[in-house]
Each structure stands twice: as C-alpha cells, then as structure tokens.
Write an enzyme that holds these catalytic residues in place. Structure first.
Site, PDB file in Angstrom:
ATOM      1  N   GLU A   1      -9.787  -7.299   0.428  1.00 45.95           N
ATOM      2  CA  GLU A   1      -8.958  -8.367  -0.147  1.00 45.95           C
ATOM      3  C   GLU A   1      -7.985  -8.913   0.895  1.00 45.95           C
ATOM      4  OE1 GLU A   1      -5.437  -7.592  -2.296  1.00 45.95           O
ATOM      5  OE2 GLU A   1      -5.824  -5.454  -2.514  1.00 45.95           O
TER       6      GLU A   1
ATOM      7  N   LYS B   1       0.309   2.124  -7.160  1.00 47.34           N
ATOM      8  CA  LYS B   1       1.695   2.507  -6.860  1.00 47.34           C
ATOM      9  C   LYS B   1       2.425   2.820  -8.139  1.00 47.34           C
ATOM     10  CE  LYS B   1       2.731   0.302  -2.600  1.00 47.34           C
ATOM     11  NZ  LYS B   1       1.836  -0.834  -2.386  1.00 47.34           N
TER      12      LYS B   1
HETATM   13  N1  PSU Z   1      -0.846  -2.953  -4.916  1.00 49.76           N
HETATM   14  C1  PSU Z   1      -0.439  -2.668  -3.668  1.00 49.76           C
HETATM   15  N2  PSU Z   1      -0.439  -3.659  -2.725  1.00 49.76           N
HETATM   16  C2  PSU Z   1      -0.848  -4.908  -3.015  1.00 49.76           C
HETATM   17  C3  PSU Z   1      -1.327  -5.173  -4.339  1.00 49.76           C
HETATM   18  C4  PSU Z   1      -1.304  -4.176  -5.243  1.00 49.76           C
HETATM   19  O1  PSU Z   1      -0.056  -1.556  -3.404  1.00 49.76           O
HETATM   20  O2  PSU Z   1      -0.817  -5.775  -2.139  1.00 49.76           O
HETATM   21  C5  PSU Z   1      -1.855  -6.539  -4.669  1.00 49.76           C
HETATM   22  C6  PSU Z   1      -3.382  -6.476  -4.871  1.00 49.76           C
HETATM   23  O3  PSU Z   1      -3.941  -7.658  -4.355  1.00 49.76           O
HETATM   24  C7  PSU Z   1      -3.515  -6.464  -6.389  1.00 49.76           C
HETATM   25  C8  PSU Z   1      -2.363  -7.341  -6.766  1.00 49.76           C
HETATM   26  O4  PSU Z   1      -4.748  -6.971  -6.848  1.00 49.76           O
HETATM   27  O5  PSU Z   1      -1.316  -6.978  -5.889  1.00 49.76           O
HETATM   28  C9  PSU Z   1      -1.940  -7.181  -8.198  1.00 49.76           C
HETATM   29  O6  PSU Z   1      -0.959  -8.126  -8.483  1.00 49.76           O
HETATM   30  P1  PSU Z   1      -0.454  -8.323  -9.978  1.00 49.76           P
HETATM   31  O7  PSU Z   1       0.350  -7.105 -10.284  1.00 49.76           O
HETATM   32  O8  PSU Z   1       0.348  -9.581  -9.934  1.00 49.76           O
HETATM   33  O9  PSU Z   1      -1.673  -8.460 -10.830  1.00 49.76           O
END
Ligand code: PSU
Ligand code: MN
Length: 309
Positions: A30, A164
C-alpha cells in the site's frame, strides 16, 4: 464491468505484468503507510526496503497508488518518491477511488483500496504494517475502518503486525470474526499489537511456517470462501516496544485528537505522527522493522502458495 475491462483502467507496470505472466509470486504494497503513515525520509526508505526484501525472496513487489487520477499497480521509483514527498496526496480508501480518478488527483491507497486494486490485477498477497479496524469509542463515533469491509469481500491475504492499539483490538477481532475473516497467527497464539509482540488477545488459528500459512489460505479459497485473510506476524523482537508505555502514549494522543476535533480519515495519520514525536523516533524504527519483516514473510508465503500446485 468485467475484470478484463477493469484491467484497461488500472495501469499494471511492465515488471508486474511480466511477473504475473511468468507466474512469479507478486506482493502488493500500500502507499498510505508511505504518504500518511511515516514521515520523509523514513517512508521512502521503508518502501524501498520492503520492495528489496520481496525481491530477495524471488517475488515481485507491486506498490499501489494513484498518480494524476491513474490507479497504478507497480509504482515506479519516481512515482513512489512523488507520493512519499507528500504535498497534495489524498488518502484513498475504497470509496475515494472514483473521486480521485474523476478529479485526476494524486493519492495514496489504504489497505481497502490496495486490496481492491491488487485483486483487479490478479494479485493475491499483500504486506503492510497494520490494518485499520474498530476505533476506540466506536460505539459513539461509528469509526470503523473500511479495511474490515474489504477484508470481508476481497480475496487477498494481508500480512501485517496486527493493528495498532490506537484501535479497540478486542472489538476489531470480534468484527473480523463476524465478517468471516480468518486471522492466522504466524508463530504466535496471540494477536500482535503492532509495536508490541502481543496484545494478550488469543487467536484460534496458528501456523508456524510459510508453507502452513499457504495451505490454510489455499484451503480457505479452495472451498469458495472468497474473502480476505489476515496473517498476523509479530514485530521482530529486537525492534519491539513496551506495550504499557505505548498504551499510555496512545491514550494521550487519542485525548489530544478529541480536543482538536480531529475526525474521520485524519484520525489515524494524526495519531501516528504524534506517537513518532513522543517516542523520539523509536516507534518509527519499530514500524520500519515490522513492515520489512512482513514484506519478507508475504513473499515467502506467496512462493509456498505458488508451489502447492
Ligand atoms: N495503521 C498503521 N499505519 C497506517 C495505517 C494503518 O499502523 O498507515 C493506514 C493503512 O493504510 C490503513 C489505514 O488501511 O491507515 C486505515 O485508515 P482508517 O482508520 O481511516 O480506515
Ligand atoms: Mn475511520
């Protein structure tokens, strides 16, 4: 629209096309972790190290993103650097793809949109740091990542170090169970908590080798269960951080985000930036190490999968 015509809209790089045609295992990566999850220059270093780790295992990396409205599977080093340097780079989840294409925008893809584009290109394995999930306080905010819905419906296996604990991890695991998404612990009985090797939450499925993981994934898809799979790989022990300390920092960061009125897709990047600052870069080191280890494991699993015949 069939997958064939979709492939005309999604640009697949020459390298990735060649690998797919030769049945060389391809690993999707990604770009949100690069553009919004890590600061420059740690982000570009991590991206390059992940790609190198995949190649070292005999697989081909395909980093995914959107450049000037063009979804690309297999970003060139130049395109990758462009997204890593930031500026006006959207964070694109499933629902943002159409918007980004129509507006000729630059954007980094999250787990959800990366899984979708990987699937369109015919890629089955994907490595990242952590998936999105159910946020703490979701009972009030309804903040649940689109990653979970994508894992429910798109047949791509995602190697990650869990999620996380900026998230509600028990709720995230419950949600994955409801959606029918297997969560396989690689060499562990516990769901990893990203910076920490364990969250203390038990997993029912464990596999100790890439071959064992590949067999489970093949059996899952083989019986027609066409959704995603989570392969949870704990952070390498030498890079792991103390769970209690991270927990305290995360709780503070979430309070801060609430005070600042940060909501929606800005929440995750805000929390990540804050943690990096608070740990004096230690969280970055852990993040890098686990991302590279996950890229390597994904490549090994994909190689084992390709040998199942
Ligand atoms: N968790 C991490 N680092 C990140 C992300 C998640 O430790 O960079 C990113 C990933 O791309 C994940 C996104 O798909 O955040 C999820 O975002 P949201 O919580 O807005 O759905
Ligand atoms: Mn969200």
């Amino acid at each position: 629209m069939g997958t064939q015509s979709l492939r005309a809209i999604v640009e697949v790089s020459k390298r990735v096309q060649t690998a797919l045609a030769a049945r060389t295992p391809v690993i999707a990566l990604e770009s949100t972790i690069i553009a919004h999850g890590l600061p420059w220059p740690d982000n570009i270093e991590t991206a390059r190290e992940m790609e190198a780790a995949i190649r070292a295992e005999g697989a081909e990396p395909a980093t995914i993103g959107v450049v000037a409205g063009q979804p690309i599977v297999g970003l060139s080093p130049k395109e990758l650097e462009h997204l890593a340097k930031g500026g006006e780079v959207l964070k694109i989840s499933r629902r943002d793809l159409g918007f980004a294409i129509a507006n000729a925008a630059d954007g980094a893809t999250t787990v959800s949109s990366t899984m979708y584009l990987a699937h369109v290109a015919g890629i089955r394995f994907f490595a990242t740091g952590g998936i999105g999930g159910v946020h703490r306080g979701a009972m009030e905010s309804f903040d649940i990542s689109a990653d979970l819905g994508e894992l429910a419906r798109t047949p791509v296996a995602v190697v990650c170090s869990g999620a996380k604990n900026i998230l509600d991890l028990p709720a995230t695991l419950e949600c994955l169970e409801t959606l029918g998404v297997p969560v396989i612990g690689h060499g562990t009985n516990d769901f990893p908590a990203f910076y920490a090797q364990t969250s203390g939450l038990h997993l029912d499925q464990r596999a100790d080798t890439p071959e064992q993981v590949a067999r489970i994934v093949a059996a899952h898809w083989g019986i027609g269960l066409n959704g995603g799979v989570v392969i949870a790989n704990p952070v390498p022990p030498e890079a792991a951080l103390e769970a209690d300390r991270m927990d305290a920092l995360i709780t503070d960061a979430i309070t801060e985000a609430g005070k600042k009125g940060i909501a929606g897709k800005a929440v995750t990047p805000f929390l990540l930036r804050r943690l990096a600052k608070e740990t004096g870069g230690e969280s970055l080191k852990a993040n890098k190490a686990l991302a590279v280890a996950n890229a390597r494991l994904a490549a090994r699993i994909a190689v084992a999968f390709s040998r199942l015949g």
